[in-house]
Design a protein around this motif. Structure first.
Motif, PDB file in Angstrom:
ATOM      1  N   VAL A 231      -0.283  68.198  25.284  1.00  0.00           N
ATOM      2  CA  VAL A 231      -0.500  67.545  26.579  1.00  0.00           C
ATOM      3  C   VAL A 231      -1.838  68.031  27.125  1.00  0.00           C
ATOM      4  O   VAL A 231      -2.129  69.218  27.103  1.00  0.00           O
ATOM      5  CB  VAL A 231       0.623  67.890  27.565  1.00  0.00           C
ATOM      6  CG1 VAL A 231       0.324  67.317  28.941  1.00  0.00           C
ATOM      7  CG2 VAL A 231       1.966  67.383  27.043  1.00  0.00           C
TER       8      VAL A 231
ATOM      9  N   ALA B  61      -2.513  63.551  33.475  1.00  0.00           N
ATOM     10  CA  ALA B  61      -1.903  64.052  32.248  1.00  0.00           C
ATOM     11  C   ALA B  61      -1.991  62.997  31.154  1.00  0.00           C
ATOM     12  O   ALA B  61      -1.838  61.809  31.407  1.00  0.00           O
ATOM     13  CB  ALA B  61      -0.451  64.427  32.499  1.00  0.00           C
TER      14      ALA B  61
ATOM     15  N   HIS C 221       1.477  63.874  24.934  1.00  0.00           N
ATOM     16  CA  HIS C 221       2.933  63.786  24.830  1.00  0.00           C
ATOM     17  C   HIS C 221       3.618  64.104  26.158  1.00  0.00           C
ATOM     18  O   HIS C 221       4.357  65.082  26.278  1.00  0.00           O
ATOM     19  CB  HIS C 221       3.423  64.714  23.726  1.00  0.00           C
ATOM     20  CG  HIS C 221       2.937  64.315  22.371  1.00  0.00           C
ATOM     21  ND1 HIS C 221       3.034  65.150  21.280  1.00  0.00           N
ATOM     22  CD2 HIS C 221       2.344  63.184  21.921  1.00  0.00           C
ATOM     23  CE1 HIS C 221       2.528  64.536  20.217  1.00  0.00           C
ATOM     24  NE2 HIS C 221       2.091  63.350  20.586  1.00  0.00           N
ATOM     25  N   ILE C 222       3.382  63.230  27.128  1.00  0.00           N
ATOM     26  CA  ILE C 222       3.935  63.437  28.463  1.00  0.00           C
ATOM     27  C   ILE C 222       5.457  63.488  28.433  1.00  0.00           C
ATOM     28  O   ILE C 222       6.079  64.232  29.193  1.00  0.00           O
ATOM     29  CB  ILE C 222       3.487  62.323  29.424  1.00  0.00           C
ATOM     30  CG1 ILE C 222       1.980  62.137  29.391  1.00  0.00           C
ATOM     31  CG2 ILE C 222       3.965  62.605  30.843  1.00  0.00           C
ATOM     32  CD1 ILE C 222       1.227  63.361  29.801  1.00  0.00           C
TER      33      ILE C 222
ATOM     34  N   THR D 249       7.316  66.766  28.640  1.00  0.00           N
ATOM     35  CA  THR D 249       7.239  67.635  29.818  1.00  0.00           C
ATOM     36  C   THR D 249       8.368  67.321  30.794  1.00  0.00           C
ATOM     37  O   THR D 249       8.823  66.185  30.903  1.00  0.00           O
ATOM     38  CB  THR D 249       5.892  67.518  30.516  1.00  0.00           C
ATOM     39  OG1 THR D 249       5.686  66.167  30.941  1.00  0.00           O
ATOM     40  CG2 THR D 249       4.754  67.916  29.572  1.00  0.00           C
TER      41      THR D 249
ATOM     42  N   ASN E 143       0.858  58.750  35.221  1.00  0.00           N
ATOM     43  CA  ASN E 143       0.966  60.113  34.675  1.00  0.00           C
ATOM     44  C   ASN E 143       0.066  61.077  35.445  1.00  0.00           C
ATOM     45  O   ASN E 143      -0.644  61.905  34.862  1.00  0.00           O
ATOM     46  CB  ASN E 143       0.595  60.137  33.194  1.00  0.00           C
ATOM     47  CG  ASN E 143       1.600  59.400  32.342  1.00  0.00           C
ATOM     48  OD1 ASN E 143       2.789  59.335  32.676  1.00  0.00           O
ATOM     49  ND2 ASN E 143       1.139  58.823  31.248  1.00  0.00           N
TER      50      ASN E 143
END
Length: 124
Positions: free
Chosen positions: A2, A24, A27-28, A31, A77
């Motif tokens: 991320v 962001a 690979h959100i 999270t 994001n």
């Protein structure tokens, strides 16, 4: 992985406002929540605020309650930190961070990803 990129810092007079942003990418989905920390010269990094991506629960350090507001835009994001009634003691580098599990939001070592930081300077 991320990636986090902060923006919005700057110089402001006491009593003024700033809005920090943290974009962001990567690979959100991995999270769980996002947090803001700050670090002044010679001091330890301290927790400011945190927010879960869903359902959006928020958490604040006592010293910013009523002055700072954390929010997120899931579509973009992006996480924001709206800071009002700024004081000279708020001067610090502000960091965005992402965590992947529930734990203790106040502990920086529980965050897996960090941005590069953005400087906030509040003049008296």
């Amino acid at each position: 992985q991320v990636q986090l990129v902060e923006s919005g810092g700057g110089l402001v007079q006491a009593g003024g406002s700033l809005r920090l942003s943290c974009a962001a990418s990567g690979h959100i989905f991995s999270t769980y929540a996002m947090g803001w920390f700050r670090q002044a010269p010679g001091k330890e990094r301290e927790f400011v605020a945190a927010i879960r991506w869903s359902p959006g629960n928020t958490y604040y350090a006592d010293f910013v309650k009523g002055r700072f507001t954390i929010s997120r835009d899931n579509a973009k994001n992006t996480v924001y930190l709206q800071m009002t009634s700024l004081k000279p003691e708020d001067t610090a580098a502000y960091y965005c961070a992402a965590r992947t599990y529930l734990g203790d939001y106040r502990r920086p070592n529980e965050y897996a990803y960090w941005g590069q930081g953005t400087q906030v300077t509040v003049s008296s």
